[in-house]
Design a protein around this motif. Sequence first.
Motif, PDB file in Angstrom:
ATOM      1  N   LEU A 119       0.812  -1.215   0.000  1.00 18.05           N
ATOM      2  CA  LEU A 119       0.000   0.000   0.000  1.00 18.05           C
ATOM      3  C   LEU A 119       0.843   1.262   0.000  1.00 18.05           C
ATOM      4  CD1 LEU A 119      -2.866   1.248   0.231  1.00 18.05           C
ATOM      5  CD2 LEU A 119      -2.581   1.154   2.716  1.00 18.05           C
ATOM      6  N   GLY A 120       1.954   1.218   0.728  1.00 16.60           N
ATOM      7  CA  GLY A 120       2.774   2.417   0.846  1.00 16.60           C
ATOM      8  C   GLY A 120       4.008   2.388  -0.010  1.00 16.60           C
ATOM      9  N   LEU A 121       5.107   1.969   0.595  1.00 17.81           N
ATOM     10  CA  LEU A 121       6.405   2.002  -0.083  1.00 17.81           C
ATOM     11  C   LEU A 121       6.418   1.136  -1.332  1.00 17.81           C
ATOM     12  CD1 LEU A 121       9.295   3.065   0.052  1.00 17.81           C
ATOM     13  CD2 LEU A 121       9.889   1.087   1.459  1.00 17.81           C
ATOM     14  N   GLY A 122       5.726   0.005  -1.278  1.00 17.15           N
ATOM     15  CA  GLY A 122       5.730  -0.899  -2.431  1.00 17.15           C
ATOM     16  C   GLY A 122       5.141  -0.273  -3.679  1.00 17.15           C
ATOM     17  N   ARG A 123       4.061   0.476  -3.528  1.00 17.90           N
ATOM     18  CA  ARG A 123       3.432   1.125  -4.678  1.00 17.90           C
ATOM     19  C   ARG A 123       4.370   2.160  -5.293  1.00 17.90           C
ATOM     20  NH1 ARG A 123      -2.319   3.949  -3.767  1.00 17.90           N
ATOM     21  NH2 ARG A 123      -2.876   1.761  -3.436  1.00 17.90           N
ATOM     22  N   PHE A 163      10.611 -12.496   7.454  1.00 20.95           N
ATOM     23  CA  PHE A 163      10.167 -11.129   7.211  1.00 20.95           C
ATOM     24  C   PHE A 163      10.669 -10.608   5.856  1.00 20.95           C
ATOM     25  CE2 PHE A 163      14.344 -10.317   8.961  1.00 20.95           C
ATOM     26  CZ  PHE A 163      14.775  -9.177   8.321  1.00 20.95           C
ATOM     27  N   VAL A 164      11.827 -11.107   5.406  1.00 19.72           N
ATOM     28  CA  VAL A 164      12.331 -10.730   4.084  1.00 19.72           C
ATOM     29  C   VAL A 164      11.414 -11.293   2.999  1.00 19.72           C
ATOM     30  CG1 VAL A 164      14.233 -11.022   2.445  1.00 19.72           C
ATOM     31  CG2 VAL A 164      14.717 -10.544   4.854  1.00 19.72           C
ATOM     32  N   PRO A 169       8.745  -9.238  -1.790  1.00 18.97           N
ATOM     33  CA  PRO A 169       7.787  -9.350  -2.902  1.00 18.97           C
ATOM     34  C   PRO A 169       6.863  -8.147  -3.017  1.00 18.97           C
ATOM     35  CG  PRO A 169       7.927 -11.426  -1.713  1.00 18.97           C
ATOM     36  CD  PRO A 169       8.664 -10.409  -0.894  1.00 18.97           C
ATOM     37  N   ALA A 170       6.463  -7.573  -1.873  1.00 20.73           N
ATOM     38  CA  ALA A 170       5.571  -6.406  -1.917  1.00 20.73           C
ATOM     39  C   ALA A 170       6.262  -5.201  -2.534  1.00 20.73           C
ATOM     40  CB  ALA A 170       5.098  -6.069  -0.504  1.00 20.73           C
ATOM     41  N   PHE A 176      -0.649 -10.235  -5.452  1.00 25.85           N
ATOM     42  CA  PHE A 176      -1.042 -10.677  -4.120  1.00 25.85           C
ATOM     43  C   PHE A 176      -1.498 -12.136  -4.116  1.00 25.85           C
ATOM     44  CE2 PHE A 176      -4.449 -11.367  -0.976  1.00 25.85           C
ATOM     45  CZ  PHE A 176      -3.694 -11.242   0.176  1.00 25.85           C
ATOM     46  N   PHE A 177      -2.269 -12.546  -5.116  1.00 29.16           N
ATOM     47  CA  PHE A 177      -2.752 -13.933  -5.129  1.00 29.16           C
ATOM     48  C   PHE A 177      -1.582 -14.910  -5.180  1.00 29.16           C
ATOM     49  CE2 PHE A 177      -3.835 -17.815  -7.416  1.00 29.16           C
ATOM     50  CZ  PHE A 177      -4.907 -18.281  -6.659  1.00 29.16           C
TER      51      PHE A 177
END
Length: 247
Positions: A119-123, A163-164, A169-170, A176-177
Amino acid sequence: MDQSPPDTQPAKSASWARHAPLAIILIVAVVGFVTLRDFLTFDTLRDNREALIGYRDAHFGLMALAFIAVYFVIVAFSLPGAAVASVTGGFLFGLVLGTGLNVTAASLGACAIFLAARLGLGRTLAAKIETSDGSLKRLKKGLHENEISVLFLMRLVPAVPFFVANLLPALVGVRFFNFAFTTVLGIIPGAIVFTWIGVGLGEVFDRGQNPDLSLLWEPQIIGPIIGLCALALLPMILKAIRGKKEI
């Protein structure tokens, strides 16, 4: 007098709102590492084993839901104690149900942190990579062409921190699927091992010892996992061979 465009402030607010979930996760992760690393341990589990077993026997359904909730929080906020939680699943619920609860909680937590990062940094990062012309864009293209195989490998290889495998991937725009699908299936082998260790935890505690998590690296355990890694690599290898033949 403020000459900034009228929609600047709402845009900034929306940007902060998108980054807030990941920022909260990172802050809680740091605070949790400092404050909880000496609490979420096998010693704590040993000291409270009778109370946990008693509550489980009296309120089995509530105990299962509470276990999922606690494990979810540990994974979603990257708190210390994930291995302890996995072993506890086997200790309290047995191999089959314990594995199911471990996979469910870990998968939900992984999806939560993935969505927060996306939602944030990934986008933002994915958009920058998409508009770039260098090796980073080629890397992203190669990842998307082999998305399922790469995601499975990240879950199956024990050396990749959990956590990595949730965050990376994000940040590169993985679907997401595909992330959720490979997470659920990819963590099952490791979950079975940790749950299996937990099944015999009572006897280990009775001997005054802590469980030996190095069991994961024993040949009879790591061998099948390496085999699954090879299967995950196979589509990538075949695609590379076909590409060379076409050239």
